[in-house]
Design an enzyme around this catalytic site. Structure first.
Site, PDB file in Angstrom:
ATOM      1  N   GLU A   1      -8.015   2.772  -2.303  1.00 50.64           N
ATOM      2  CA  GLU A   1      -7.838   3.934  -1.433  1.00 50.64           C
ATOM      3  C   GLU A   1      -9.109   4.424  -0.751  1.00 50.64           C
ATOM      4  OE1 GLU A   1      -3.785   4.089  -2.716  1.00 50.64           O
ATOM      5  OE2 GLU A   1      -5.580   3.583  -3.824  1.00 50.64           O
TER       6      GLU A   1
ATOM      7  N   ILE B   1     -18.396  -3.004  -9.179  1.00 46.32           N
ATOM      8  CA  ILE B   1     -17.509  -3.757  -8.306  1.00 46.32           C
ATOM      9  C   ILE B   1     -17.228  -5.104  -8.965  1.00 46.32           C
ATOM     10  CG2 ILE B   1     -17.125  -4.620  -5.977  1.00 46.32           C
ATOM     11  CD1 ILE B   1     -17.541  -1.548  -6.238  1.00 46.32           C
TER      12      ILE B   1
ATOM     13  N   GLN C   1     -11.503  -5.114   0.898  1.00 42.39           N
ATOM     14  CA  GLN C   1     -10.724  -3.902   0.683  1.00 42.39           C
ATOM     15  C   GLN C   1     -11.242  -2.752   1.543  1.00 42.39           C
ATOM     16  OE1 GLN C   1      -7.979  -2.755  -1.749  1.00 42.39           O
ATOM     17  NE2 GLN C   1      -7.646  -4.737  -0.813  1.00 42.39           N
TER      18      GLN C   1
ATOM     19  N   PHE D   1       0.803  -1.228   0.000  1.00 40.43           N
ATOM     20  CA  PHE D   1       0.000   0.000   0.000  1.00 40.43           C
ATOM     21  C   PHE D   1       0.828   1.267   0.000  1.00 40.43           C
ATOM     22  CE2 PHE D   1      -3.982  -2.289   0.780  1.00 40.43           C
ATOM     23  CZ  PHE D   1      -4.773  -1.591  -0.112  1.00 40.43           C
TER      24      PHE D   1
END
Length: 729
Positions: free
Chosen positions: A695, A619, A628, A237
């Site tokens: 994010e 999605i 996530q 990340f």
């Protein structure tokens, strides 16, 4: 056959991970493997006056000690050390390059031995004398030296004058501390020497081709000399976007000794790598009595190193969320004697939106408005910085769906008005926003006559599910069961891909796979048409389904077509490049609702419920997608209540460089998390309508929790993390 895209498909790499078959960078075997241990600087600025390795070299099993004075050649030009995500301005750090010390913890020597324990022990025998120079590591004491950096945000109207005239004004500093990456997998590189001058590098990275090009540049090698692989990554990340110094050191060792070398950083040594920079976010909002905004001013003052200008977009998010005729945005940097910061999940937005959304909550309190009502009054249907509509924006639906699921209508707005026994209960909310980015990616598909397809791409999977998404898209496009799809990723010899970051890999890789599959379908249609007596003599609208080529109600098996054509395999590679549509803004959005319970006597905070309603286009996998967002929420809890890198500014040294004293959320800190995906069809963003989820899960979470803490206690904490000492007078 059921479609896979859009369904809760289990990870195709799950079995390999839970059985231990998945290998990580520090696990690959090599004959006669050596182990390196890093010796780190203990001052923040100066030079090495003397470096004595004689005692270390006497230890049985030590092969060599590499230093700036004893090593193979390294490139001496700045450009040679710049990878594809390096800051434009500055001179990248070069390990073991010269005698200069730029930050505490900088690698200054590499002890190489037959085993790791010997290397570690011998490293304690390396003697170093320094000439220390004056240094500075404290952002707040150096704030007055901040220098403005160029940002794309132009001022609109006259924000200072509008703020002065505003009926209601809120102005405050919000302090976000430095936060360090702590992925489960330690940073490691195994550089395997092939005996002929070539090296195969297994590295913990988010971009194998970025690392491969970087190493070739640094060591003056040809592309065929160095191959980089990273099949599995145990968390990244952002910390693996740039090549970290252990990959340089391991490769340096292999070149110097003509043997395979492994370097694994300790947890403490990983604190010399990148981090989310400490930032002072100064936000000023001016509003009319009805809640509509007159002006927004947002200034970020952030840490960077002496040698590179690292900055991200902290301040531009209000332009995409809230209408205001006047705005002024700026970003400033303070150069300190520290390592260069790096991207950390939702760089810029996680910090900047946290400050903005706390300020909006404070404004709602001042106006005596419900926080959602205020946001709806200020809701912007256009990106104000460029005056552009969005490809899609279902943020209103996020507010509505999230509030309903959370039970927001039962909230008593008065602080300290809600209780559960001895605990104060607080409800807070915030908005999240991120970019929907897309990058050029290539994919190759090889379809064999037995109905199996191999998909390959240099993209990394940092644990986000790229293996599975690629398999899903390929299975649907080729009309095959997902078990008939194998996926190869993260090898620098595979079709091109950028670093995996910015939430762009899902959309980018999916469309590359889709393009290659379409080329295979066209080739199959051509072959089917050439078969004598073919039911597809004039195929139109050809589809692949259940191992068949179908057109206008007729079908023939793929296997028969390939056998008849004497074709054992069909191979197609496609580079998918997105045409940038500058007539629309591309973003994802969310609404985050948090419940906290605060012990009134002890100040202990528990986050007992979080609802995150997300609008992020289509999605691809609702199972991994939900994970996530849940992971982002947990990280947001850490940002709000736990994470802080503590520096002793007398020595320029990090004091909590471990995961005992650097606090992160554990199981006991995480309770109910409800993830809602708001349906958001988007035909403009790309063919599949995909935006990405990496994010958006964290953005807004720290602010929602901070706002809930205020609602529970009546105390507004503007310095993160919110710890009990800040609540108890």
């Amino acid at each position: 056959m059921n479609a896979y895209v859009g369904t809760p498909t289990s990870r195709v790499d799950g079995r390999a991970k839970v059985t231990g078959a998945a290998k990580y960078a520090g696990e690959f075997a090599a004959d006669h493997l050596l182990h390196g241990f890093v010796v780190a600087a203990t001052i923040p600025r100066g030079r090495i006056a003397r470096l004595d390795t004689s005692e270390a070299l006497k230890v049985k099993g030590v092969v060599d000690v590499l230093t700036h004075a004893h090593r193979p050649p390294l490139a001496d030009k700045d450009d040679a050390w710049k990878d594809e995500v390096a800051p434009e301005k500055g001179s990248p750090f070069r390990p073991l390059y010269d005698d200069r010390i730029k930050f505490n913890g900088q690698p200054i020597a590499l002890v190489v031995a037959e085993d790791w324990e010997t290397a570690k022990f011998a490293a304690t025998l390396v003697r170093v004398e320094y000439e220390q120079e004056a240094f500075a590591t404290d952002l707040e004491s150096e704030r007055g030296k901040a220098a403005k950096v160029d940002q794309p945000h132009k001022p609109r109207g006259d924000a200072p004058a509008a703020l002065t005239r505003a009926a209601v004004r809120l102005e405050a500093d919000y302090v976000i501390p430095s936060e360090h990456h702590n992925p489960m997998e330690l940073y490691a590189t195994t550089a395997v020497w092939d005996g002929n001058g070539g090296i195969t590098v297994y590295d913990k990275t988010q971009g194998v081709q970025n690392v491969q090009k970087f190493l070739c540049s640094v060591f003056g090698k040809k592309p065929d000399d160095i191959r980089v692989l990273s099949p599995y990554v145990g968390g990244a990340f952002g910390s693996g976007l740039r090549p970290q110094h252990q990959v340089v050191l391991a490769t340096l060792g292999a070149l110097a000794l003509k043997r395979s070398v492994r370097v694994v950083l300790t947890r403490q040594q990983m604190y010399s790598l990148g981090y989310r920079p400490m930032t002072i976010e100064h936000v000023a909002l001016g509003a009319k009595p009805d809640g509509t905004l007159d002006a927004v001013s947002h200034e970020a003052i952030a840490v960077t190193s002496r040698f590179e200008d690292f900055s991200r977009n902290d301040t531009g998010w209000a332009e995409q969320l809230y209408k205001s005729p006047n705005s002024r945005l700026s970003h400033k940097l303070v150069h300190l004697d520290v390592a260069t910061p790096c991207d950390m999940r939702a760089p810029g937005a996680a910090s900047g939106v946290c400050a903005l959304e706390c300020a909006m909550d404070e404004l709602a309190v001042a106006l005596k408005l419900d926080p959602i009502e205020l946001r709806l009054k200020c809701y912007s249907d256009r990106d104000q910085s460029e005056d552009l509509p969005y490809t899609s924006k279902r943020l209103r639906e996020c507010y509505a769906r999230g509030a309903e699921a959370f039970g927001w209508g039962r909230r008593n707005p008065a602080p300290r008005s809600m209780r559960d026994g001895k605990e104060l209960v607080g409800w807070g909310m915030a908005t999240g926003v991120w970019e929907a980015l897309q990058m050029p990616v290539a994919a190759r598909i090889v379809l064999t006559a037995n109905g199996h397809a191999e998909v390959s791409c240099a993209a990394s999977d940092i644990g986000t599910g790229t293996y599975t998404i690629v398999a899903q898209v390929a299975a649907d496009a080729l009309g095959l069961p997902i078990d008939n799809i194998s996926v190869r990723l993260a090898d620098s010899t595979l079709p091109q891909a950028p670093v995996e970051g910015g939430s762009w890999m899902a959309a980018s890789s999916a469309h590359a796979v889709l393009g290659a599959a379409e080329d295979i379908r066209q080739e199959l249609a051509r072959l089917a048409k050439a078969m004598p007596g073919s039911p597809l003599a004039d195929p139109v609208n050809v589809t692949l389904v259940d191992g068949m080529i179908a057109s206008n109600g007729a079908a023939v098996s793929i296997a028969d077509v390939m056998r008849h054509s004497k074709v054992e395999r069909i191979e197609k590679q496609k580079l998918n490049q997105f045409v940038e549509d500058k007539s629309y803004a591309h973003n994802t959005h969310s609404a985050v609702f948090a419940e906290v319970k605060v012990d009134e006597e002890l100040g202990v905070i528990r986050v007992t419920r979080v609802v995150s309603a997300v609008a992020a286009g289509r999605i691809l996998n609702t199972k991994t997608g939900r994970s996530q967002i849940m992971g982002g929420v947990v990280w947001g809890i850490g940002m709000a209540l736990h994470e802080e890198t503590v520096m002793d500014h007398r020595f320029g040294r990090i004091m909590n460089a471990n995961i005992a004293e650097y606090h992160i959320p554990v199981n006991a800190d995480v309770h109910d998390i409800d993830v809602i995906f708001v349906d958001e069809p988007d035909e403009r963003i790309n063919r599949l309508g995909v935006k990405g989820l990496g994010e958006i899960g964290i953005v807004g979470v720290p602010a929602a929790i901070a706002n809930a803490v205020y609602h529970a206690t009546g105390k507004r904490i503007r310095r993160f993390p919110i710890t009990l000492d800040k609540l108890i007078d």
